[in-house]
Enzyme design. Structure first.
Site, PDB file in Angstrom:
ATOM      1  CE  LYS A   1      -4.406   1.083   0.217  1.00 16.16           C
ATOM      2  NZ  LYS A   1      -5.514   0.405  -0.477  1.00 16.16           N
TER       3      LYS A   1
ATOM      4  N   GLY B   1     -25.702   2.346   2.167  1.00 11.82           N
ATOM      5  CA  GLY B   1     -24.804   3.027   1.219  1.00 11.82           C
ATOM      6  C   GLY B   1     -25.110   2.596  -0.198  1.00 11.82           C
ATOM      7  CB  VAL B   2     -27.496   3.312  -2.649  1.00 12.43           C
ATOM      8  CG1 VAL B   2     -28.246   2.234  -1.905  1.00 12.43           C
ATOM      9  CG2 VAL B   2     -28.011   4.697  -2.243  1.00 12.43           C
ATOM     10  N   GLY B   3     -23.838   3.954  -3.197  1.00 13.74           N
ATOM     11  CA  GLY B   3     -22.915   4.580  -4.139  1.00 13.74           C
ATOM     12  C   GLY B   3     -22.585   3.601  -5.242  1.00 13.74           C
TER      13      GLY B   3
ATOM     14  CB  VAL C   1     -19.972  -1.143  -3.996  1.00 15.38           C
ATOM     15  CG1 VAL C   1     -20.216  -2.602  -3.652  1.00 15.38           C
ATOM     16  CG2 VAL C   1     -18.546  -0.937  -4.493  1.00 15.38           C
TER      17      VAL C   1
HETATM   18  P1  NAD Z   1     -19.088   5.433  -2.900  1.00  9.31           P
HETATM   19  O1  NAD Z   1     -18.465   6.638  -2.334  1.00  9.31           O
HETATM   20  O2  NAD Z   1     -19.431   5.394  -4.337  1.00  9.31           O
HETATM   21  O3  NAD Z   1     -20.441   5.106  -2.094  1.00  9.31           O
HETATM   22  C1  NAD Z   1     -20.522   5.070  -0.700  1.00  9.31           C
HETATM   23  C2  NAD Z   1     -21.934   5.534  -0.329  1.00  9.31           C
HETATM   24  O4  NAD Z   1     -22.110   5.342   1.078  1.00  9.31           O
HETATM   25  C3  NAD Z   1     -22.174   7.020  -0.606  1.00  9.31           C
HETATM   26  O5  NAD Z   1     -23.401   7.170  -1.308  1.00  9.31           O
HETATM   27  C4  NAD Z   1     -22.231   7.639   0.787  1.00  9.31           C
HETATM   28  O6  NAD Z   1     -23.099   8.762   0.861  1.00  9.31           O
HETATM   29  C5  NAD Z   1     -22.770   6.472   1.599  1.00  9.31           C
HETATM   30  N1  NAD Z   1     -22.515   6.539   3.038  1.00  9.31           N
HETATM   31  C6  NAD Z   1     -21.413   7.005   3.686  1.00  9.31           C
HETATM   32  N2  NAD Z   1     -21.569   6.876   5.018  1.00  9.31           N
HETATM   33  C7  NAD Z   1     -22.773   6.303   5.210  1.00  9.31           C
HETATM   34  C8  NAD Z   1     -23.502   5.905   6.363  1.00  9.31           C
HETATM   35  N3  NAD Z   1     -23.014   6.083   7.593  1.00  9.31           N
HETATM   36  N4  NAD Z   1     -24.731   5.350   6.202  1.00  9.31           N
HETATM   37  C9  NAD Z   1     -25.249   5.177   4.969  1.00  9.31           C
HETATM   38  N5  NAD Z   1     -24.592   5.537   3.830  1.00  9.31           N
HETATM   39  C10 NAD Z   1     -23.391   6.093   3.958  1.00  9.31           C
HETATM   40  O7  NAD Z   1     -18.108   4.238  -2.504  1.00  9.31           O
HETATM   41  P2  NAD Z   1     -18.058   2.767  -3.130  1.00  9.31           P
HETATM   42  O8  NAD Z   1     -16.993   2.722  -4.167  1.00  9.31           O
HETATM   43  O9  NAD Z   1     -19.428   2.309  -3.449  1.00  9.31           O
HETATM   44  O10 NAD Z   1     -17.492   1.942  -1.879  1.00  9.31           O
HETATM   45  C11 NAD Z   1     -18.337   1.538  -0.829  1.00  9.31           C
HETATM   46  C12 NAD Z   1     -17.563   0.643   0.112  1.00  9.31           C
HETATM   47  O11 NAD Z   1     -17.069  -0.488  -0.601  1.00  9.31           O
HETATM   48  C13 NAD Z   1     -16.350   1.282   0.771  1.00  9.31           C
HETATM   49  O12 NAD Z   1     -16.185   0.734   2.065  1.00  9.31           O
HETATM   50  C14 NAD Z   1     -15.209   0.837  -0.113  1.00  9.31           C
HETATM   51  O13 NAD Z   1     -13.979   0.832   0.591  1.00  9.31           O
HETATM   52  C15 NAD Z   1     -15.661  -0.559  -0.442  1.00  9.31           C
HETATM   53  N6  NAD Z   1     -15.063  -1.110  -1.658  1.00  9.31           N
HETATM   54  C16 NAD Z   1     -15.238  -0.486  -2.849  1.00  9.31           C
HETATM   55  C17 NAD Z   1     -14.679  -1.029  -3.983  1.00  9.31           C
HETATM   56  C18 NAD Z   1     -14.880  -0.413  -5.358  1.00  9.31           C
HETATM   57  O14 NAD Z   1     -14.487  -1.051  -6.337  1.00  9.31           O
HETATM   58  N7  NAD Z   1     -15.475   0.761  -5.463  1.00  9.31           N
HETATM   59  C19 NAD Z   1     -13.907  -2.212  -3.899  1.00  9.31           C
HETATM   60  C20 NAD Z   1     -13.766  -2.837  -2.657  1.00  9.31           C
HETATM   61  C21 NAD Z   1     -14.351  -2.265  -1.544  1.00  9.31           C
END
Ligand code: NAD
Length: 348
Positions: free
Chosen positions: A80, A182-184, A186
């Site tokens: 990392k 969390g509906v981002g 992933v």
């Molecule tokens: P993202 O930023 O696109 O979405 C995260 C969502 O969670 C956002 O909409 C945010 O508003 C919401 N959020 C934050 N805090 C919150 C809470 N307390 N309650 C409810 N919603 C909340 O991020 P992502 O890329 O979708 O990643 C989500 C998770 O998955 C993270 O933990 C990330 O480390 C993990 N992850 C992502 C990937 C990837 O490929 N993107 C890969 C492995 C792990």
């Protein structure tokens, strides 16, 4: 304090500190293990109030990458990068170039990619100084690479279905109630895939508008962000933050299955045992959410998108092997996954 005196030091092979007076770069690259191949893992750009917190992040996250890459079946070790962002958080081309030269100086023992605070354009800039970089724009129609989010969502979707089969004895997601935190990238991708299979969804996001828009599109329900961890459902899918499974939240769970994409869901290793003691089936996070690293890792290794799909499709198999061993040895799945990963990196 020397790196090996930190609680998160885990016989890391090397911890490198870089400083470049001209650009102001201060960075750490932690190489946890190269047993399976070059140490791969993203680079974080973050302003730390204390330098120790940056060292802790580099140590903890690089070990996490060793486990994740090993369990994904990739011929890659774990590492990392952490760039200590200046107080004004400005990321200059000179700073990225200096970081690229730092990576190059390690001769391929560390391969970087995106992480918090670093996007595709930053990696392109770093890539002008070093070939040990992934997460670049997709090179061609059948090449691996590009935004890891959809690949992570694919793997989490397959993992959730495997957990439904295992925990609820149902062959598909139709009618199954899944609560998504969390509906981002992933969580949103997961919701769409589950909705297409007829699952019943409840969504929550601190960005309430985001959850409501997606709910309207998919015919889902919403609840407030602070309510999602304790609603009654078949599956809770944490797809937002880490450390959300604590003694307190586990005590309040009203689901038989927890399976989601967020990293580091367990606040402490003991929380894996707490879930087991409450009879909750848990899908270890770094196994179920490996789709993105499979995509980025195979991009670096020069494989095609068909190979990415094949390896993402193997995530349920891996989860089932963990759950089998957990049952046979009366051990929490999180601890079984750690043990399997340690064996794979020659430390078992
Ligand atoms: P993202 O930023 O696109 O979405 C995260 C969502 O969670 C956002 O909409 C945010 O508003 C919401 N959020 C934050 N805090 C919150 C809470 N307390 N309650 C409810 N919603 C909340 O991020 P992502 O890329 O979708 O990643 C989500 C998770 O998955 C993270 O933990 C990330 O480390 C993990 N992850 C992502 C990937 C990837 O490929 N993107 C890969 C492995 C792990």
């Amino acid at each position: 304090m020397a790196p090996w005196q930190f609680p998160d030091f885990d016989d890391h092979e090397a911890v490198h500190f870089f400083a470049d007076a001209t650009s102001g770069l201060r960075a750490i690259i932690a190489v946890h293990s190269t047993h399976l191949g070059p140490a791969a893992g993203g680079c974080r750009f973050w302003h730390y109030a204390q330098d120790d917190a940056a060292i802790t992040d580099a140590l903890r996250l690089s070990r996490g990458m060793s486990y994740k890459n090993a369990m994904a079946g990739l011929p890659l070790g774990g590492g990392k990068g952490v760039i200590l962002a200046p107080a004004d958080r400005v990321k200059t081309p000179a700073l990225l170039a200096a970081f690229g030269r730092a990576i190059e100086s390690l001769g391929g023992r560390y391969v970087t990619a995106e992480d918090v605070g670093m996007g595709e354009a930053d990696l392109v800039a770093i890539g002008r100084e070093t070939r040990y970089v992934s997460g670049l724009p997709v090179a061609g129609a059948d090449a691996a690479g590009g935004d890891p989010g959809p690949f992570t969502a694919d793997g989490v979707f397959l993992g959730v279905k495997a957990a439904i089969r295992r925990g609820l004895g149902k062959d598909d997601a139709a009618g199954v109630h899944v609560a998504i935190q969390g509906v981002g990238s992933v969580g949103g991708g997961l919701a769409r895939r589950l909705a297409a299979q007829g699952a019943r969804l409840t969504l929550a996001d601190v960005d309430a508008g985001r959850a409501e828009r997606l709910a309207a599109e998919l015919g889902a329900a919403t609840v407030a962000a602070d309510a999602i961890l304790s609603i009654e459902a078949d599956v809770l899918s944490p797809c937002a933050l880490g450390a959300i499974l604590t003694a307190e939240t586990i005590g309040a769970l009203r689901v038989p299955v927890v399976a989601g994409g967020a990293n580091n869901q367990l606040a402490t290793p003991e929380d894996g045992a707490r879930l087991r003691d409450r009879g909750v089936l848990y899908a270890p996070d770094y196994v179920i959410n490996a789709g993105g690293i499979i995509n980025v890792g195979l991009e670096y290794l020069g494989a095609g998108s068909d190979e990415v799909a094949r390896r993402v499709a193997a995530i349920p198999e891996r989860l089932n092997a963990i759950w089998d061993e957990a049952e046979a040895t009366a051990t929490p799945p999180s601890a079984v996954a750690d043990r399997m990963a340690q064996r794979l990196i020659g430390r078992g």
